[in-house]
Design a protein around this motif. Sequence first.
Motif, PDB file in Angstrom:
ATOM      1  N   GLY A 173      45.068  57.807  41.152  1.00 33.97           N
ATOM      2  CA  GLY A 173      44.010  57.936  42.113  1.00 33.97           C
ATOM      3  C   GLY A 173      43.705  56.532  42.792  1.00 33.97           C
ATOM      4  O   GLY A 173      44.521  55.867  43.511  1.00 33.97           O
ATOM      5  N   PHE A 174      42.411  56.039  42.498  1.00 29.21           N
ATOM      6  CA  PHE A 174      42.047  54.734  43.199  1.00 29.21           C
ATOM      7  C   PHE A 174      42.584  53.489  42.650  1.00 29.21           C
ATOM      8  O   PHE A 174      42.437  52.662  43.705  1.00 29.21           O
ATOM      9  N   HIS A 175      43.194  53.154  41.676  1.00 27.59           N
ATOM     10  CA  HIS A 175      43.676  51.765  41.266  1.00 27.59           C
ATOM     11  C   HIS A 175      44.959  52.197  40.374  1.00 27.59           C
ATOM     12  O   HIS A 175      45.018  52.317  39.458  1.00 27.59           O
ATOM     13  N   GLY A 176      45.880  51.928  41.236  1.00 21.82           N
ATOM     14  CA  GLY A 176      47.427  51.980  40.730  1.00 21.82           C
ATOM     15  C   GLY A 176      48.366  51.133  41.490  1.00 21.82           C
ATOM     16  O   GLY A 176      49.533  51.528  41.567  1.00 21.82           O
ATOM     17  N   GLY A 177      47.883  49.973  41.647  1.00 19.09           N
ATOM     18  CA  GLY A 177      48.904  49.008  42.518  1.00 19.09           C
ATOM     19  C   GLY A 177      49.098  49.413  43.885  1.00 19.09           C
ATOM     20  O   GLY A 177      49.935  48.774  44.452  1.00 19.09           O
ATOM     21  N   MET A 178      48.088  50.171  44.428  1.00 17.93           N
ATOM     22  CA  MET A 178      48.326  50.729  45.909  1.00 17.93           C
ATOM     23  C   MET A 178      47.597  49.847  47.043  1.00 17.93           C
ATOM     24  O   MET A 178      46.973  50.538  47.744  1.00 17.93           O
ATOM     25  N   ILE A 179      47.596  48.449  46.880  1.00 22.24           N
ATOM     26  CA  ILE A 179      46.501  48.018  47.496  1.00 22.24           C
ATOM     27  C   ILE A 179      47.024  47.828  49.219  1.00 22.24           C
ATOM     28  O   ILE A 179      46.112  47.315  49.885  1.00 22.24           O
ATOM     29  N   ASP A 180      48.086  48.064  49.299  1.00 22.05           N
ATOM     30  CA  ASP A 180      48.630  48.274  50.892  1.00 22.05           C
ATOM     31  C   ASP A 180      48.386  49.520  51.579  1.00 22.05           C
ATOM     32  O   ASP A 180      48.578  49.723  52.454  1.00 22.05           O
ATOM     33  N   ASP A 198      29.501  57.736  37.425  1.00 24.64           N
ATOM     34  CA  ASP A 198      30.151  56.399  37.508  1.00 24.64           C
ATOM     35  C   ASP A 198      31.456  56.364  36.974  1.00 24.64           C
ATOM     36  O   ASP A 198      32.226  55.562  37.374  1.00 24.64           O
ATOM     37  N   TRP A 199      31.733  57.110  35.991  1.00 23.34           N
ATOM     38  CA  TRP A 199      33.211  57.081  35.483  1.00 23.34           C
ATOM     39  C   TRP A 199      34.056  57.952  36.383  1.00 23.34           C
ATOM     40  O   TRP A 199      33.696  59.376  36.539  1.00 23.34           O
ATOM     41  N   LYS A 200      35.227  57.634  36.835  1.00 24.42           N
ATOM     42  CA  LYS A 200      36.143  58.344  37.663  1.00 24.42           C
ATOM     43  C   LYS A 200      37.568  58.520  36.951  1.00 24.42           C
ATOM     44  O   LYS A 200      38.091  57.474  36.316  1.00 24.42           O
ATOM     45  N   LEU A 201      38.119  59.567  37.327  1.00 25.89           N
ATOM     46  CA  LEU A 201      39.445  59.510  36.746  1.00 25.89           C
ATOM     47  C   LEU A 201      40.243  59.115  37.626  1.00 25.89           C
ATOM     48  O   LEU A 201      40.490  59.290  38.738  1.00 25.89           O
ATOM     49  N   ASN A 202      41.211  58.182  37.154  1.00 24.51           N
ATOM     50  CA  ASN A 202      41.935  57.208  37.953  1.00 24.51           C
ATOM     51  C   ASN A 202      43.289  57.565  37.682  1.00 24.51           C
ATOM     52  O   ASN A 202      44.247  57.741  38.943  1.00 24.51           O
ATOM     53  N   VAL A 203      44.014  57.858  36.566  1.00 28.12           N
ATOM     54  CA  VAL A 203      45.468  58.158  36.410  1.00 28.12           C
ATOM     55  C   VAL A 203      45.545  59.474  35.418  1.00 28.12           C
ATOM     56  O   VAL A 203      44.662  59.568  34.319  1.00 28.12           O
ATOM     57  N   ALA A 204      46.459  60.248  35.616  1.00 25.06           N
ATOM     58  CA  ALA A 204      46.679  61.588  34.837  1.00 25.06           C
ATOM     59  C   ALA A 204      48.269  61.222  34.759  1.00 25.06           C
ATOM     60  O   ALA A 204      48.941  61.534  35.448  1.00 25.06           O
ATOM     61  N   GLU A 237      37.999  54.976  34.550  1.00 23.51           N
ATOM     62  CA  GLU A 237      37.441  53.751  34.992  1.00 23.51           C
ATOM     63  C   GLU A 237      36.134  53.952  35.878  1.00 23.51           C
ATOM     64  O   GLU A 237      35.895  54.971  36.369  1.00 23.51           O
ATOM     65  N   ILE A 238      35.348  52.897  35.672  1.00 23.12           N
ATOM     66  CA  ILE A 238      34.322  52.568  36.715  1.00 23.12           C
ATOM     67  C   ILE A 238      34.794  51.825  37.737  1.00 23.12           C
ATOM     68  O   ILE A 238      34.997  50.447  37.589  1.00 23.12           O
ATOM     69  N   PRO A 239      34.804  52.437  39.051  1.00 25.59           N
ATOM     70  CA  PRO A 239      35.770  51.623  39.905  1.00 25.59           C
ATOM     71  C   PRO A 239      34.939  50.370  40.565  1.00 25.59           C
ATOM     72  O   PRO A 239      35.668  49.472  40.784  1.00 25.59           O
ATOM     73  N   SER A 240      33.596  50.083  40.159  1.00 24.87           N
ATOM     74  CA  SER A 240      32.875  48.932  40.678  1.00 24.87           C
ATOM     75  C   SER A 240      33.006  47.974  39.444  1.00 24.87           C
ATOM     76  O   SER A 240      32.676  46.759  39.608  1.00 24.87           O
ATOM     77  N   SER A 241      33.690  48.350  38.350  1.00 32.33           N
ATOM     78  CA  SER A 241      33.802  47.291  37.315  1.00 32.33           C
ATOM     79  C   SER A 241      35.228  47.041  36.967  1.00 32.33           C
ATOM     80  O   SER A 241      36.202  47.911  36.904  1.00 32.33           O
ATOM     81  N   HIS A 242      35.731  45.844  36.661  1.00 32.39           N
ATOM     82  CA  HIS A 242      36.963  45.394  36.092  1.00 32.39           C
ATOM     83  C   HIS A 242      37.001  45.699  34.653  1.00 32.39           C
ATOM     84  O   HIS A 242      37.996  45.504  34.047  1.00 32.39           O
ATOM     85  N   CYS A 243      35.957  45.975  34.001  1.00 28.67           N
ATOM     86  CA  CYS A 243      36.153  45.842  32.609  1.00 28.67           C
ATOM     87  C   CYS A 243      36.064  47.253  31.900  1.00 28.67           C
ATOM     88  O   CYS A 243      36.238  47.312  30.559  1.00 28.67           O
ATOM     89  N   ASP A 244      35.121  48.184  32.489  1.00 32.95           N
ATOM     90  CA  ASP A 244      34.997  49.428  31.988  1.00 32.95           C
ATOM     91  C   ASP A 244      36.244  50.407  31.985  1.00 32.95           C
ATOM     92  O   ASP A 244      36.297  50.763  33.211  1.00 32.95           O
ATOM     93  N   HIS A 245      36.593  50.888  30.950  1.00 32.58           N
ATOM     94  CA  HIS A 245      38.041  51.655  30.992  1.00 32.58           C
ATOM     95  C   HIS A 245      38.047  52.465  29.733  1.00 32.58           C
ATOM     96  O   HIS A 245      37.461  52.187  28.486  1.00 32.58           O
ATOM     97  N   GLY A 246      38.466  53.651  29.875  1.00 34.80           N
ATOM     98  CA  GLY A 246      38.708  54.408  28.717  1.00 34.80           C
ATOM     99  C   GLY A 246      39.690  55.570  29.038  1.00 34.80           C
ATOM    100  O   GLY A 246      40.302  55.770  30.224  1.00 34.80           O
ATOM    101  N   PHE A 247      40.306  55.983  28.039  1.00 31.63           N
ATOM    102  CA  PHE A 247      41.442  56.850  28.053  1.00 31.63           C
ATOM    103  C   PHE A 247      41.538  58.156  26.823  1.00 31.63           C
ATOM    104  O   PHE A 247      40.918  57.779  25.735  1.00 31.63           O
TER     105      PHE A 247
END
Length: 206
Positions: free
Chosen positions: A18-25, A89-95, A107-117
């Motif tokens: 989803g939103f955070h997977g090294g797809m910065i470009d 606030d919690w979003k599904l990032n990777v399946a 993850e919480i997109p606005s945070s670099h620390c909040d993470h769960g799986f």
Amino acid sequence: MRVESFERDLKDGYKIVGFHGGMIDFPPRHCQPLEMAIFYDGRRVNSDEDWKRYVFPHVDSDMFHNHEYRSQSDFLQNWHGILMGKHGDWKLNVAEVTPVSVILDYEIPSSHCDHGFVWLTLPDTMYLEIIGPEGFGGIAPRYSIDFHSESKVAHVVEDMGHIIRDISLCIKNPSRPIDPICTKRPYADNPYIDNLRAKITEYACV
């Protein structure tokens, strides 16, 4: 319509990102959270009671057992509601799909620390649907995932609008041992990641 069947090894596993997977470009429209739905006997799991009865018994995580994750108390206390989509606030990032289950990374997109799986091991009577962000033409990719526990094969149907792929995700070398701890409890990493083979039938211009 073109129909083509082929096989290939998957070096880095099978991930829906989803939103955070090294797809910065990539354009922002490609970096949005994933949406998830779970179905039991063809019926979507909606009510709290259905989630409690059909889904939660099949959920586990290293986070529930390992004290090193104590700092992620928000996820640990609210993971039931997070999976149900009740904590916005919690979003599904990777399946990440393995032959026997799927790892859901939040993850919480606005945070670099909040993470769960969590590790979701669905029985054969259930299937999971993941919907990604819209691409060109306004088409949102849809992934339908179910499992065949006896043969340890995950079945994935990718619907990209103009291309549909029917994928059987299996263990390339079943006799190859994995870390014994992985047979006793869930784990954060996919132990099959470098031992996967995909058998694919592709339907183009549908």
